[in-house]
Design an enzyme around this catalytic site. Structure first.
Site, mmCIF file in Angstrom:
data_model
loop_
_atom_site.group_PDB
_atom_site.id
_atom_site.type_symbol
_atom_site.label_atom_id
_atom_site.label_comp_id
_atom_site.label_asym_id
_atom_site.label_seq_id
_atom_site.Cartn_x
_atom_site.Cartn_y
_atom_site.Cartn_z
ATOM 1 N N CYS A 109 0.856 -1.183 0.000
ATOM 2 C CA CYS A 109 0.000 0.000 0.000
ATOM 3 C C CYS A 109 0.894 1.236 0.000
ATOM 4 O O CYS A 109 1.735 1.388 0.889
ATOM 5 C CB CYS A 109 -0.902 -0.016 1.236
ATOM 6 N N ASN A 143 10.740 1.293 -8.562
ATOM 7 C CA ASN A 143 10.702 0.762 -9.926
ATOM 8 C C ASN A 143 9.290 0.863 -10.468
ATOM 9 O O ASN A 143 8.339 0.370 -9.855
ATOM 10 C CB ASN A 143 11.138 -0.708 -9.949
ATOM 11 N N GLU A 144 9.137 1.567 -11.575
ATOM 12 C CA GLU A 144 7.853 1.641 -12.290
ATOM 13 C C GLU A 144 6.683 1.883 -11.329
ATOM 14 O O GLU A 144 5.741 1.089 -11.236
ATOM 15 C CB GLU A 144 7.623 0.368 -13.102
ATOM 16 N N CYS A 154 -7.558 0.510 1.007
ATOM 17 C CA CYS A 154 -7.656 -0.030 2.357
ATOM 18 C C CYS A 154 -7.935 1.080 3.371
ATOM 19 O O CYS A 154 -7.947 2.271 3.034
ATOM 20 C CB CYS A 154 -6.373 -0.768 2.724
ATOM 21 N N GLU A 300 14.842 1.092 -19.764
ATOM 22 C CA GLU A 300 14.439 -0.267 -20.127
ATOM 23 C C GLU A 300 13.829 -0.270 -21.523
ATOM 24 O O GLU A 300 13.026 0.600 -21.874
ATOM 25 C CB GLU A 300 13.403 -0.828 -19.143
ATOM 26 N N TRP A 308 4.606 -10.175 -21.655
ATOM 27 C CA TRP A 308 3.383 -9.811 -20.953
ATOM 28 C C TRP A 308 2.236 -9.397 -21.872
ATOM 29 O O TRP A 308 1.142 -9.127 -21.406
ATOM 30 C CB TRP A 308 3.670 -8.695 -19.954
ATOM 31 N N GLU A 348 9.146 -13.785 -15.828
ATOM 32 C CA GLU A 348 9.719 -13.121 -16.998
ATOM 33 C C GLU A 348 10.778 -13.972 -17.704
ATOM 34 O O GLU A 348 11.636 -13.443 -18.399
ATOM 35 C CB GLU A 348 10.301 -11.758 -16.589
ATOM 36 N N LYS A 349 10.657 -15.280 -17.579
ATOM 37 C CA LYS A 349 11.668 -16.147 -18.199
ATOM 38 C C LYS A 349 11.589 -16.131 -19.720
ATOM 39 O O LYS A 349 12.553 -16.486 -20.404
ATOM 40 C CB LYS A 349 11.543 -17.576 -17.677
#
Length: 694
Positions: A109, A143-144, A154, A300, A308, A348-349
């Site tokens: 969160c 990251n991102e 919540c 990246e 994805w 992510e292989k």
């Protein structure tokens, strides 16, 4: 150092004997920079407060010894299992109240004080240990942000939201006014009654939804700032950034840019999308513009396929090189990939990497290494800037968020699609373009394009009005100036505070049915817009050709504006579809429908010609992009062929091939370039720096 080149490096996925091989291969691929540590939290702090950095010391020392600099991540992007087990309250909840569990990433969160406390504690240890390391080039926070947990609903977030509202409005009475709570008996008597816009029986309050999007962005930024502030205190000489995402509504890139030392982007082109280079161009221009033209970092991209999308096609030969050079051509000073070595396991292989499963005797590794050699051959490009464009396209996150709320005349309006529809005719005409927020100083631009600015503040309206009054050329499209910052309709309706500027009012919205079109007929003998004293004012008449439009139409009543085109059929047949209006010493064009691409190109060509906005290079073949970077390192003309056919390009003066040395060739000056499909040329332009319209 030149243009940085490299990848995300995740050594924790591999035994240490692989690390030595990695360093040899990095040298072979001309790697100069890696991002390390993004997902290392569980390895660096395997138990609460028990830190293990010895292994990471060896990673940093090895990279430094190999001459590779490090963009060091704060390791906080994915909390370790022990944290969520000990503190399940850090886990986010959706609007339906369902908990989002560990097993992926970003399972926290953003408002959680427990998450922030543990993250900051880790960052303090990292900064104290590595601030003086010779390999450290910059810090990479998180990251991102907002990639997976865009908003949390919540109770912790609810309490944080109430504090945010108290700071924003000061009193519950002002909140009620801003949220129009007299509608549907929603009036609050205390801030404690306010909740996030959780799943409701029907449309939640739109102003509440809009404020929650703003709040959620701020909550994510406070996570970033908590870590950034530690780094600024303990490592003040090292720049700090984080990797943003393209067309990412949860994170306002312009707002975040004020807290970043340099802009950084992750961009994954889609080989199956013929317009992927157009989306990239818009995004790259936004990254560059966010900090006033400062070079930015492509942190990246994929060397091949991603994992994805529903269909993950590889990049065909030459595409990775072309799209990498496109980033450099539009201002990037670094080109990195996710990731260095392709994972054997995990989600992510099947995401491509510089070193694939099949090893280094592969097309991907050869293409990446060749690109690294090319980039290393032109170090003088680093630090140069894209020549200042004379056209700008306005993008506003608040308006974007409000535009795409529910309970509107049409839910088919999506800003990314609409913005690209306005950007495309400029890009295809070879015109350099900035992408800026509406509060930016616009006075240096000859043409400003404003797509669908649904939410418009008085301040932004005043800035646009002053721009035109001072001689600027403005193009505004439909459904603009509709509501204020609280999503309340402006008095008098659309276009609100732009009514005098546009010389019209919109009496009624007429969205078109899915798949429906309407004819648009140009009005003859429309004088080309041009303020007094401009040569363009005497350039004769221009007429918009006839064509079709879709998606939207408006019942426009003229109040001083002149019609450029009228609807040819349908319920609004004969009424204005496109107008122009002289205001002060400038001109504004209004587009009350979505013109088909060819018609939009014709309109944009007429407006930009009147404004004196010219392409970077005249006579470019279809599909070829031209940009200029200039500075102390010289002046460089980039030519990129996104088309399917070879292109012959005539140069304005003899230029030398800047990449000839990388191929072991002698650089010859030439007036012409033959550029194959997916081809790239980087040319040394001997002329002095001039504006992008020169």
């Amino acid at each position: 150092m030149g243009i940085h080149f490299g990848a995300d490096y995740n050594p924790e996925q591999w035994p240490e004997e692989v690390w030595e091989a990695d360093l040899r291969l990095m040298k072979q691929a001309h790697v100069t920079l890696v991002t390390a540590g993004i997902f290392s939290w569980a390895r660096a702090e395997p138990r609460p407060g028990a830190y293990d950095f010895d292994w990471f010391d060896r990673v940093m020392d090895g990279l430094g010894g190999a001459g590779v600099r490090v963009c060091l991540a704060t390791m906080t992007a994915s909390p370790p299992p022990w944290l969520t087990r000990a503190h399940p309250e850090v886990l986010p909840q959706g609007p339906d109240g369902q908990r989002r569990w560990p097993g992926g990433r970003q399972h926290y969160c953003p408002s959680s004080p427990v998450y922030r406390e543990h993250a900051v504690r880790l960052v303090k240890r990292l900064a104290a240990r590595y601030a003086g390391h010779p390999a450290l080039a910059l810090w990479h926070v998180g990251n991102e942000y907002g990639c997976h947990t865009r908003q949390c609903y919540c109770d912790v977030s609810a309490a944080d939201f109430r504090d945010w509202l108290r700071a924003r409005y000061g009193s519950v009475e002002r909140l009620n006014d801003a949220w129009s709570t007299a509608f549907w008996s929603q009036a609050y008597t205390d801030f404690e009654e306010v909740l996030p816009p959780r799943t409701a029986p029907t449309f939640p309050n739109p102003a509440q939804q809009l404020d929650y999007l703003r709040f959620s962005d701020d909550a994510l930024r406070r996570c970033y700032l908590a870590e950034r502030d530690v780094l600024a205190r303990l490592s003040p000489s090292v720049p700090v950034t984080t990797n943003l995402m393209p067309f990412h509504k949860p994170v306002d890139a312009f707002a975040w840019s004020r807290d970043m030392d340099m802009m950084a982007l992750d961009f994954y082109q889609d080989p199956f999308d013929p317009g992927t280079h157009l989306t990239a161009a818009y995004t790259f221009d936004l990254m560059r513009s966010a900090r006033g033209g400062q070079p930015w970092l492509l942190l990246e991209q994929a060397p091949g396929a991603v994992n994805w999308r529903s269909r993950n096609g590889p990049k065909p030969p030459g595409a990775m090189r072309l799209w990498s050079w496109q980033a450099v051509a539009q201002g990037a000073d670094a080109v990195l990939y996710f990731q260095w070595r392709q994972s054997r396991g995990g989600a992510e292989k099947f995401h491509s990497a510089v070193v694939p499963h099949a090893g280094t005797d592969t097309r991907i590794f050869r293409e990446v290494s060749e690109l690294g050699r090319e980039l290393a051959s032109v170090p003088e490009i680093a630090g140069t800037r894209v020549a200042r464009p004379t056209a700008a396209l306005v993008t506003d996150w608040d308006s974007w968020r409000a535009l795409e709320l529910d309970s509107h005349p049409s839910t088919a309006l999506r800003l990314p699609e609409l913005a690209l529809g306005h950007y495309r005719p400029l890009f295809e005409a070879g015109v350099a373009c900035d992408v800026v927020p509406p509060d930016r100083d616009l006075s240096g631009y000859r043409l400003v394009v404003v797509p669908n600015l649904y939410l418009l503040t008085e301040r932004a309206a005043e800035r646009l009005t002053a721009y035109v009054r001072g001689g600027g050329h403005l193009l505004v499209s439909f459904f603009s100036g509709v509501v204020d910052a609280c999503d309340r309709v402006h008095p008098g309706g659309c276009p609100g505070p732009l009514r005098s500027l546009l010389g019209l009012r919109v009496e009624e919205f007429w969205p078109l049915d899915e798949g429906a079109t309407v004819g648009v007929r140009g009005v003859a003998a429309v004088r080309r817009p041009g303020g007094p004293g401009r040569a363009e004012a005497a350039a004769g008449a221009w007429e918009l050709p006839s064509g079709t439009a879709d998606l939207w139409s408006e019942a426009i009543l003229l109040e001083g504006a002149e019609p450029v085109a009228r609807f040819a059929d349908g319920e609004l047949a004969g009424s204005p579809a496109v107008t122009r209006h002289g205001y002060g010493t400038g001109t504004v064009t209004y587009v009350g429908t979505r013109l088909e691409p060819a018609l939009m190109r014709a309109l944009m060509d007429g407006v930009r010609a009147a404004a004196g906005v010219r392409p970077v290079l005249a006579g470019l073949p279809e599909g070829v992009q031209a940009t200029v970077r200039e500075g102390d390192g010289g002046r460089f003309l980039f030519l990129l062929n996104h088309g399917a056919r070879a292109a012959d390009i005539t140069l304005p003066c003899p230029m030398a091939d800047a990449l000839a040395g990388a191929r072991g060739e002698r650089s010859e000056h030439t007036y012409r370039i033959a550029l194959p499909a997916r081809g790239v040329a980087v040319l040394k332009d001997p002329r002095r720096a001039v504006s992008a319209s020169g």
